[in-house]
Design a protein around this motif. Structure first.
Motif, PDB file in Angstrom:
ATOM      1  N   ASP A 180       0.885  -1.158   0.000  1.00  0.00           N
ATOM      2  CA  ASP A 180       0.000   0.000   0.000  1.00  0.00           C
ATOM      3  C   ASP A 180       0.927   1.213   0.000  1.00  0.00           C
ATOM      4  OD1 ASP A 180      -1.568   2.205   0.625  1.00  0.00           O
ATOM      5  OD2 ASP A 180      -2.733   1.181   2.157  1.00  0.00           O
ATOM      6  N   VAL A 181       0.959   1.948  -1.112  1.00  0.00           N
ATOM      7  CA  VAL A 181       1.964   3.005  -1.253  1.00  0.00           C
ATOM      8  C   VAL A 181       1.788   4.134  -0.251  1.00  0.00           C
ATOM      9  CG1 VAL A 181       2.399   2.521  -3.693  1.00  0.00           C
ATOM     10  CG2 VAL A 181       0.637   4.210  -3.062  1.00  0.00           C
ATOM     11  N   THR A 182       0.631   4.195   0.423  1.00  0.00           N
ATOM     12  CA  THR A 182       0.430   5.233   1.431  1.00  0.00           C
ATOM     13  C   THR A 182       1.065   4.876   2.767  1.00  0.00           C
ATOM     14  OG1 THR A 182      -1.674   4.371   2.293  1.00  0.00           O
ATOM     15  CG2 THR A 182      -1.778   5.789   0.343  1.00  0.00           C
ATOM     16  N   SER A 183       1.558   3.643   2.895  1.00  0.00           N
ATOM     17  CA  SER A 183       2.110   3.164   4.162  1.00  0.00           C
ATOM     18  C   SER A 183       3.627   3.285   4.177  1.00  0.00           C
ATOM     19  CB  SER A 183       1.711   1.702   4.392  1.00  0.00           C
ATOM     20  OG  SER A 183       2.410   1.156   5.500  1.00  0.00           O
ATOM     21  N   GLU A 184       4.139   4.168   4.994  1.00  0.00           N
ATOM     22  CA  GLU A 184       5.590   4.354   5.109  1.00  0.00           C
ATOM     23  C   GLU A 184       6.258   3.075   5.589  1.00  0.00           C
ATOM     24  OE1 GLU A 184       8.663   7.705   6.966  1.00  0.00           O
ATOM     25  OE2 GLU A 184       6.587   7.593   7.675  1.00  0.00           O
ATOM     26  N   SER A 185       5.637   2.387   6.543  1.00  0.00           N
ATOM     27  CA  SER A 185       6.243   1.170   7.087  1.00  0.00           C
ATOM     28  C   SER A 185       6.299   0.062   6.039  1.00  0.00           C
ATOM     29  CB  SER A 185       5.468   0.690   8.316  1.00  0.00           C
ATOM     30  OG  SER A 185       4.128   0.353   7.987  1.00  0.00           O
ATOM     31  N   GLN A 186       5.283  -0.054   5.187  1.00  0.00           N
ATOM     32  CA  GLN A 186       5.316  -1.076   4.148  1.00  0.00           C
ATOM     33  C   GLN A 186       6.398  -0.786   3.115  1.00  0.00           C
ATOM     34  OE1 GLN A 186       1.612  -2.360   2.358  1.00  0.00           O
ATOM     35  NE2 GLN A 186       0.515  -2.204   4.296  1.00  0.00           N
ATOM     36  N   TRP A 187       6.582   0.477   2.770  1.00  0.00           N
ATOM     37  CA  TRP A 187       7.677   0.832   1.861  1.00  0.00           C
ATOM     38  C   TRP A 187       9.011   0.385   2.453  1.00  0.00           C
ATOM     39  CZ3 TRP A 187       8.249   1.928  -2.988  1.00  0.00           C
ATOM     40  CH2 TRP A 187       7.253   2.586  -3.712  1.00  0.00           C
ATOM     41  N   LYS A 188       9.230   0.624   3.723  1.00  0.00           N
ATOM     42  CA  LYS A 188      10.489   0.241   4.357  1.00  0.00           C
ATOM     43  C   LYS A 188      10.675  -1.274   4.327  1.00  0.00           C
ATOM     44  CE  LYS A 188      10.803   4.205   7.512  1.00  0.00           C
ATOM     45  NZ  LYS A 188      10.804   4.639   8.935  1.00  0.00           N
ATOM     46  N   GLU A 189       9.590  -2.020   4.543  1.00  0.00           N
ATOM     47  CA  GLU A 189       9.667  -3.482   4.513  1.00  0.00           C
ATOM     48  C   GLU A 189      10.006  -3.981   3.110  1.00  0.00           C
ATOM     49  OE1 GLU A 189       5.927  -4.828   5.936  1.00  0.00           O
ATOM     50  OE2 GLU A 189       6.213  -4.043   7.974  1.00  0.00           O
TER      51      GLU A 189
ATOM     52  N   LEU B 102      -3.864  12.815  -2.505  1.00  0.00           N
ATOM     53  CA  LEU B 102      -2.520  13.255  -2.121  1.00  0.00           C
ATOM     54  C   LEU B 102      -1.741  12.125  -1.456  1.00  0.00           C
ATOM     55  CD1 LEU B 102      -3.178  16.840  -0.699  1.00  0.00           C
ATOM     56  CD2 LEU B 102      -2.478  16.194  -3.010  1.00  0.00           C
ATOM     57  N   ASP B 103      -2.424  11.318  -0.640  1.00  0.00           N
ATOM     58  CA  ASP B 103      -1.750  10.207   0.031  1.00  0.00           C
ATOM     59  C   ASP B 103      -1.251   9.178  -0.976  1.00  0.00           C
ATOM     60  OD1 ASP B 103      -2.023  11.219   2.573  1.00  0.00           O
ATOM     61  OD2 ASP B 103      -3.797  10.030   3.081  1.00  0.00           O
ATOM     62  N   ILE B 104      -2.095   8.810  -1.930  1.00  0.00           N
ATOM     63  CA  ILE B 104      -1.725   7.772  -2.892  1.00  0.00           C
ATOM     64  C   ILE B 104      -0.669   8.277  -3.866  1.00  0.00           C
ATOM     65  CG2 ILE B 104      -2.556   6.366  -4.819  1.00  0.00           C
ATOM     66  CD1 ILE B 104      -5.218   6.123  -3.295  1.00  0.00           C
ATOM     67  N   HIS B 105      -0.915   9.422  -4.469  1.00  0.00           N
ATOM     68  CA  HIS B 105      -0.032   9.908  -5.527  1.00  0.00           C
ATOM     69  C   HIS B 105       1.206  10.610  -4.979  1.00  0.00           C
ATOM     70  CE1 HIS B 105      -2.879   9.157  -8.874  1.00  0.00           C
ATOM     71  NE2 HIS B 105      -3.798   9.391  -7.953  1.00  0.00           N
ATOM     72  N   VAL B 106       0.996  11.617  -4.164  1.00  0.00           N
ATOM     73  CA  VAL B 106       2.124  12.451  -3.724  1.00  0.00           C
ATOM     74  C   VAL B 106       2.923  11.763  -2.622  1.00  0.00           C
ATOM     75  CG1 VAL B 106       2.808  14.689  -2.797  1.00  0.00           C
ATOM     76  CG2 VAL B 106       0.899  14.540  -4.402  1.00  0.00           C
ATOM     77  N   MET B 107       2.245  11.341  -1.557  1.00  0.00           N
ATOM     78  CA  MET B 107       2.968  10.675  -0.479  1.00  0.00           C
ATOM     79  C   MET B 107       3.525   9.332  -0.937  1.00  0.00           C
ATOM     80  SD  MET B 107       3.042  12.816   1.930  1.00  0.00           S
ATOM     81  CE  MET B 107       3.862  11.740   3.117  1.00  0.00           C
ATOM     82  N   GLY B 108       2.768   8.593  -1.757  1.00  0.00           N
ATOM     83  CA  GLY B 108       3.260   7.322  -2.265  1.00  0.00           C
ATOM     84  C   GLY B 108       4.533   7.490  -3.078  1.00  0.00           C
ATOM     85  N   THR B 109       4.554   8.505  -3.947  1.00  0.00           N
ATOM     86  CA  THR B 109       5.744   8.786  -4.746  1.00  0.00           C
ATOM     87  C   THR B 109       6.885   9.289  -3.866  1.00  0.00           C
ATOM     88  OG1 THR B 109       4.408   9.273  -6.701  1.00  0.00           O
ATOM     89  CG2 THR B 109       6.637  10.176  -6.661  1.00  0.00           C
ATOM     90  N   PHE B 110       6.560  10.130  -2.905  1.00  0.00           N
ATOM     91  CA  PHE B 110       7.575  10.634  -1.965  1.00  0.00           C
ATOM     92  C   PHE B 110       8.237   9.492  -1.204  1.00  0.00           C
ATOM     93  CE2 PHE B 110       8.228  11.813   2.561  1.00  0.00           C
ATOM     94  CZ  PHE B 110       9.323  12.647   2.415  1.00  0.00           C
ATOM     95  N   PHE B 111       7.441   8.579  -0.633  1.00  0.00           N
ATOM     96  CA  PHE B 111       8.014   7.450   0.102  1.00  0.00           C
ATOM     97  C   PHE B 111       8.866   6.580  -0.819  1.00  0.00           C
ATOM     98  CE2 PHE B 111       4.142   7.558   3.121  1.00  0.00           C
ATOM     99  CZ  PHE B 111       4.810   8.362   4.028  1.00  0.00           C
ATOM    100  N   GLY B 112       8.355   6.316  -2.026  1.00  0.00           N
ATOM    101  CA  GLY B 112       9.104   5.478  -2.959  1.00  0.00           C
ATOM    102  C   GLY B 112      10.473   6.054  -3.269  1.00  0.00           C
ATOM    103  N   CYS B 113      10.524   7.355  -3.485  1.00  0.00           N
ATOM    104  CA  CYS B 113      11.794   8.005  -3.811  1.00  0.00           C
ATOM    105  C   CYS B 113      12.686   8.138  -2.576  1.00  0.00           C
ATOM    106  CB  CYS B 113      11.542   9.378  -4.418  1.00  0.00           C
ATOM    107  SG  CYS B 113      10.702   9.338  -6.027  1.00  0.00           S
ATOM    108  N   LYS B 114      12.116   8.612  -1.484  1.00  0.00           N
ATOM    109  CA  LYS B 114      12.908   8.858  -0.265  1.00  0.00           C
ATOM    110  C   LYS B 114      13.632   7.605   0.196  1.00  0.00           C
ATOM    111  CE  LYS B 114      12.418  10.240   4.597  1.00  0.00           C
ATOM    112  NZ  LYS B 114      13.516  11.233   4.604  1.00  0.00           N
TER     113      LYS B 114
END
Length: 255
Positions: free
Chosen positions: A59-68, A107-119
């Motif tokens: 779920d791209v809105t989840s910072e913890s899932q991106w880290k996992e 904003l959560d899906i598109h902007v935050m999701g892209t931000f987490f993916g890049c960061k």
């Protein structure tokens, strides 16, 4: 003979269907090892099995899932060469109709999701050699034009467009060897476009080969072909731009 992204490790968000699925298929066909991520895990596994890749729930809105996800990629592959931030949604509402919750959702899906993916992806993408690593963000012609009936989607895609340029310059200034570009598709025949155009449940239309007339829908492969160029070393001198894939829609005067 190797493909254009032979041996590269690629992650695609929203890879279970539509544009993301087409991206996964083309990247794999050109030699990449593809990690297919999506909230629809079962469908993501089907795509991954078909292309010889891996599937992971995200779920791209989840910072913890991106880290996992990135922890697993680092353990299995040692790094990442290609990141395609494709996952998205759209709700047709104008500024008076749109609720605060729906605006935040975009904003959560598109902007935050892209931000987490890049960061969290950048540390895995530094110094990968060849023409460098590549981030491809999915913007939209909605970020270039004015559509009154999709205010939240337009705002989110505009945020991706601007953020792409900032990320590109940061990575270049730091000498990371990471390029960051965006694609702005026009109307593409995908399950999402089919459903919002009142054809839910119908078979997707076959988009013919060759030049297409104005106002026609494109095929997912049209976007995937642009993505492949940006993902490959062929585009080593392309950085911080947005490429419209829209059959001239943005260029055409409207009265």
């Amino acid at each position: 003979m190797g493909g254009r992204v032979e041996g590269k490790i690629a992650l695609v968000t929203g890879g279970a269907m539509g544009l993301g699925k087409a991206d996964c298929e083309l990247l794999a066909a050109e030699g990449a090892r593809v990690i297919v991520t999506d909230r629809e895990v079962e469908q993501a596994h089907k795509v991954a099995d078909a292309v010889g890749g891996d599937a992971m729930a995200l779920d791209v809105t989840s910072e913890s899932q991106w880290k996992e996800v990135y922890k697993a990629i680092e353990e299995r592959h040692g790094g990442l060469d290609i990141l395609v931030n494709n996952a998205g949604n759209v709700i047709f509402e104008n500024v008076e109709e749109c609720s605060a919750d729906n605006f935040r959702l975009h904003l959560d899906i598109h902007v935050m999701g892209t931000f987490f993916g890049c960061k969290y992806g950048i540390p895995l993408m530094k110094g990968r050699g060849g023409g460098g690593a590549s981030i491809i963000n999915m913007a939209s012609t909605a970020a270039l034009m004015g559509y009154g009936n999709i205010v939240a989607y337009t705002a989110a895609k505009g945020g991706i467009r601007a953020m792409t340029r900032s990320i590109a310059m940061h990575c270049q200034d730091q000498g990371y060897g990471i390029r960051c570009n965006a694609i702005a598709p026009g109307g593409i025949e995908t399950p999402m476009v089919r459903d919002i155009s009142g054809r839910a449940g119908e078979e997707l239309m076959e988009i013919p080969d060759g030049p297409l007339p104005a106002d026609s829908l494109g095929a997912p492969r049209d976007v995937a072909n642009a993505m492949l160029y940006l993902a490959s070393d062929d585009s080593r001198f392309i950085n911080g731009i947005v490429i419209p894939v829209d059959n001239g829609l943005d260029a055409r005067p409207h009265h």
